[in-house]
Design a protein around this motif. Structure first.
Motif, short mmCIF file in Angstrom:
data_model
loop_
_atom_site.label_atom_id
_atom_site.label_comp_id
_atom_site.label_asym_id
_atom_site.label_seq_id
_atom_site.Cartn_x
_atom_site.Cartn_y
_atom_site.Cartn_z
N THR A 4 39.38 37.08 39.64
CA THR A 4 40.48 37.16 40.50
C THR A 4 41.35 37.83 39.87
O THR A 4 41.60 38.29 38.88
CB THR A 4 41.06 35.48 40.83
N THR A 5 42.20 38.56 40.82
CA THR A 5 43.13 39.61 40.51
C THR A 5 44.50 38.90 40.72
O THR A 5 45.02 37.98 41.38
CB THR A 5 43.25 40.69 41.70
N LEU A 6 45.27 39.29 39.47
CA LEU A 6 46.66 38.70 39.65
C LEU A 6 47.63 39.65 39.49
O LEU A 6 48.35 40.15 38.53
CB LEU A 6 46.85 37.96 37.85
N GLY A 7 47.66 40.47 40.49
CA GLY A 7 48.85 41.63 40.97
C GLY A 7 50.16 40.82 41.51
O GLY A 7 49.91 39.63 41.79
N PRO A 8 51.08 41.64 41.93
CA PRO A 8 52.28 41.10 42.47
C PRO A 8 51.84 40.23 43.78
O PRO A 8 52.91 39.41 43.84
CB PRO A 8 53.07 42.37 42.73
N ALA A 9 51.20 40.82 44.50
CA ALA A 9 50.84 39.91 45.98
C ALA A 9 50.29 38.61 45.46
O ALA A 9 50.76 37.61 46.35
CB ALA A 9 49.98 40.69 46.83
N GLN A 10 49.31 38.44 44.58
CA GLN A 10 48.88 37.15 44.29
C GLN A 10 49.89 36.25 43.40
O GLN A 10 49.85 35.00 43.75
CB GLN A 10 47.69 37.35 43.37
N ARG A 11 50.65 36.80 42.92
CA ARG A 11 51.89 35.80 42.29
C ARG A 11 52.58 35.34 43.34
O ARG A 11 52.88 34.07 43.40
CB ARG A 11 52.83 36.72 41.40
#
Length: 568
Positions: A4-11
């Motif tokens: 999974t991706t932990l970018g700004p949107a996911q945070r």
């Protein structure tokens, strides 16, 4: 392969989801134990959240000795259960859970006395190997061997001839501790855990005596959230007592902080094909292979000052240099030291005044209904600590929960790693990235390397190394912000990479370049880029100043001269 991706949107999405619906488990603390607890809970099918006040592994879990080991010296303390447990975990990490991140490391133990010492130390190392093999997970490492002085000097020419009469060589394992935690977090998120860093717990929610969640503050965007959970797990390491104080209850145990200082020196300063382990009057000193460097440490002293930024004093540095120089033919000087870092071990407080004698065991407690506390332990046994914490927490849930399965859950990037490693030359030919760079990426990201290479395919300039930090590609900075939850320049230079301890300038030369690479991902304008670079330069300046101070008090005062980029 799950990822999974932990970018700004996911945070942002994770924080929103945690506030919308009651969780089964909320974990407080994003070090190795908190991250492991979130993964354990998520893989049992529990709805799980994790909040961290700063960056993943910003505390103890990025400032360790970078070892995955059984703890050879604990055998001398007759702490056989701890050593056996740690050796099993070492084997699991090497063979199944994280073969891309954990690698074998040889160590040489110089013998200084004829006859009895070889028998005494040799018996201990033989028992160490036997316990490893008997765990069922120890066959991946070579067994120890006895060496003559001539043979030992051949593989470690840096040693003084009069510093040994012979030697033993044995194997443990090494790890990039901060990268391991970041990977743990991503793995937990891939199994459904909601994770958010830069989110500080400001209080616990109560219904009568019961803890039913936590009030949290988003230090990035502002705003307060109530996160409700059936069970809260406090996994805050050296901050355990501080977190406990938020419920105004006396804890069932206390945690003391022990400071460990490490020096990083270039590989060519110590001519050796093996790591070293040396006895000191208090403990042991390691010389640990670390890419193109050595890590030399550590100290073991009580620390009751600032926990967020423990400072290494001039006395600490002299202590480490004096002890390693006692066996080196060409002594190290201050000018040889590229990096210095200090970390705090969370030790369960006991009757002994010496931190070197405090327990490295861990404890799990349920001080009030709805709150579980886990503390103590060793980095190597994080998975056992996480299992015990979740086992305790499920007693407070109103439904049956599956047993722990993390023994059989590879971390993101582990599955298929060996096949990708074997095909590294083909990958280099396909992508145009030099095979040495591919090896570097595989040993940091495993099979997730393809995600980094995709960034390069989209922008070939990302294949270039960072200015002044040739070991790392520009793509890795972008990847850290877009995929791994890095929110600030310090997160990238100190934890997603180790540039802050691996270069003589401690990352200041590449700071602006890295900030400009992060900016599009995180939405920074020119003012924020300047702010990030200014903060990082002040942090380096404060650390250098602290390392010139004679003692802990003055070193702590100097280090605190640089403010945090995010006020807490």
């Amino acid at each position: 392969m799950r990822t999974t991706t932990l970018g700004p949107a996911q945070r942002t999405a994770a924080l929103t989801r945690m506030a919308e619906k009651e969780l089964d488990i909320l974990v407080v603390g994003g070090g190795v134990v908190g991250a492991g607890t979130a993964l354990d809970a998520a893989t049992r099918g529990l709805s799980t959240g994790l909040v961290e006040a700063r960056d993943w592994a910003a505390g103890t879990s990025s400032r360790s000795s970078k070892l995955i080991h059984g703890g050879l010296r604990y055998l001398e303390m007759l702490d056989f259960p701890l050593v056996r447990e740690a050796l099993k975990e070492r084997g699991l990490l090497l063979g199944r859970i994280a073969p891309h991140l954990v690698r074998p490391v040889p160590f040489l133990y110089p013998l200084q006395h004829k006859g009895w010492e070889r028998l005494y130390a040799g018996s201990g190392v033989a028992l160490y190997d036997a316990m490893s093999v008997s765990s069922g997970h120890g066959r991946g490492l070579p067994l120890h061997r006895h060496l003559s002085r001539k043979h030992a000097l051949r593989i470690a020419p840096a040693l003084r001839k009069d510093a040994l009469v012979g030697a033993l060589q044995y194997y443990d394992a090494g790890v990039d501790d901060a990268r391991f935690v970041a990977t743990l977090i991503r793995t937990a998120a891939s199994y459904g855990a909601h994770v958010a860093n830069q989110v500080r717990v400001t209080g616990f929610l109560r219904e009568g005596e019961r803890v039913v969640g936590a009030r949290v503050h988003d230090t990035e965007a502002g705003g307060e959230y109530d996160v409700r959970a059936k069970q809260v797990v406090n996994a805050t390491g050296v901050w355990t007592d501080d977190t406990q104080s938020l419920i105004a209850e006396r804890g069932q145990f206390h945690v003391r902080a022990s400071k460990g200082v490490h020096l990083v020196v270039p590989k060519d300063r110590i001519h050796s094909n093996t790591g070293l382990i040396l006895r000191t009057e208090k403990s042991v000193l390691f010389v640990i292979p670390w890419g193109r460097h050595w890590i030399v440490g550590t100290t073991d002293t009580d620390w009751d000052l600032d926990k967020a930024h423990p400072a290494a004093s001039s006395a600490d540095i002299d202590y480490v240099l004096d002890h390693v120089n006692s066996v080196l033919a060409t002594p190290l000087t201050r000018d040889d030291v590229q990096g210095v870092y200090a970390g705090l071990r969370p030790l369960l407080a006991g009757e002994s005044d010496a931190t070197s004698k405090l327990s490295r065991e861990h404890t799990v407690a349920h001080p009030v209904p709805g709150l579980v506390v886990v503390a103590g332990g060793k980095y190597t046994t994080y998975r056992v600590m996480a299992k015990d914490a979740v086992d305790e927490a499920v007693h407070g849930l109103d439904h049956r929960v599956a047993p722990c399965c993390t023994e059989d859950v590879p971390l993101s990037g582990a599955e298929g790693y060996q096949a990708e490693w074997n095909a590294r030359a083909r990958t280099a030919a396909r992508t145009g990235v030099h095979v040495a760079r591919i090896e570097h990426l595989l040993q940091r990201y495993g099979t997730l390397t393809e995600e980094v290479l995709d960034l390069i395919a989209g922008d070939p300039s990302l294949a270039d190394p960072l200015t002044g930090a040739d070991d790392y590609l520009r793509a890795e900075v972008v990847y850290a912000a877009a995929y791994e939850g890095a929110r600030h320049l310090d997160d990238v230079l100190a934890r997603r990479t180790r540039i802050s301890i691996e270069t003589f300038d401690r990352g200041t030369r590449c700071a602006r370049e890295a900030a400009e690479l992060m900016a599009p991902v995180l939405g920074w304008d020119a003012h924020q880029i300047d702010k990030e670079v200014e903060y990082y330069e002040k942090r380096v300046e404060a650390e250098r100043e602290s390392q010139l101070q004679p003692d802990d008090l003055t070193a702590d005062a100097a280090r605190l001269g640089a403010p945090d980029i995010v006020p807490l």
